[in-house]
Design a protein around this motif. Structure first.
Motif, mmCIF file in Angstrom:
data_model
loop_
_atom_site.group_PDB
_atom_site.id
_atom_site.type_symbol
_atom_site.label_atom_id
_atom_site.label_comp_id
_atom_site.label_asym_id
_atom_site.label_seq_id
_atom_site.Cartn_x
_atom_site.Cartn_y
_atom_site.Cartn_z
ATOM 1 N N HIS A 139 0.848 -1.196 0.000
ATOM 2 C CA HIS A 139 0.000 0.000 0.000
ATOM 3 C C HIS A 139 0.881 1.243 0.000
ATOM 4 N N PRO A 140 0.323 2.372 -0.454
ATOM 5 C CA PRO A 140 1.117 3.612 -0.397
ATOM 6 C C PRO A 140 1.461 3.960 1.051
ATOM 7 N N GLU A 141 2.643 4.493 1.223
ATOM 8 C CA GLU A 141 3.025 4.974 2.546
ATOM 9 C C GLU A 141 2.308 6.287 2.808
ATOM 10 N N GLN A 142 2.239 6.658 4.075
ATOM 11 C CA GLN A 142 1.553 7.895 4.433
ATOM 12 C C GLN A 142 2.183 9.067 3.688
ATOM 13 N N ASP A 143 1.362 9.892 3.076
ATOM 14 C CA ASP A 143 1.766 11.077 2.319
ATOM 15 C C ASP A 143 2.572 10.745 1.057
ATOM 16 N N GLU A 144 2.585 9.486 0.630
ATOM 17 C CA GLU A 144 3.296 9.117 -0.597
ATOM 18 C C GLU A 144 2.410 9.434 -1.799
#
Length: 137
Positions: A111-116
């Motif tokens: 999953h995308p990392e936070q703020d990615e």
């Protein structure tokens, strides 16, 4: 489509399109397809084939394999070419579905990392970022 991808990954214990194709008996070949064609899917005598342009980067080969696998799973009996000019600027419904299948399959285990940003996320996964810009999110 999410359920179909989840079942494939659970059954074959991978989200690698090449491994899934092998498990499904889809023959993957690499050859020179010319300037505008990245890959194609076809059936002949009850055998299924994916042909990928041999001069593509590894990331593009992986994406094209996933895209063509999408045609196999979603559009049974329809032979479709993954043409560069049709896939980016005026993709038809079947091409958009196959692109979406490819992105969902290739991104299913992370999953995308936070703020990615989506572009950074695709880059990290080896998904050509220009593909994602034309998906409906």
């Amino acid at each position: 489509m999410d359920e179909l991808i989840d079942k494939l990954i659970k059954k074959y214990k991978t989200n690698c399109p090449f491994a899934i194709c092998q498990a499904l008996g889809i023959h993957v070949r690499f050859m020179d397809l010319g300037g505008g064609t990245k890959g194609l899917y076809y059936r002949k005598l009850r055998r299924r084939f994916i042909v990928i342009h041999n001069e593509l980067s590894v990331e593009w080969q992986r994406f094209v394999c996933a895209h063509e696998l999408g045609h196999d799973r979603l559009h049974k009996g329809i032979n479709r070419f993954f043409l560069e000019e049709n896939s980016y600027f005026a993709p038809g419904k079947l091409e958009r579905q196959a692109n979406r299948f490819a992105v969902l399959l290739l991104s299913a285990t992370t999953h995308p990392e936070q703020d990615e940003s989506l572009e950074s996320y695709y880059l990290r996964l080896g998904i050509p970022p220009e593909v994602g810009f034309f998906l409906d999110h």
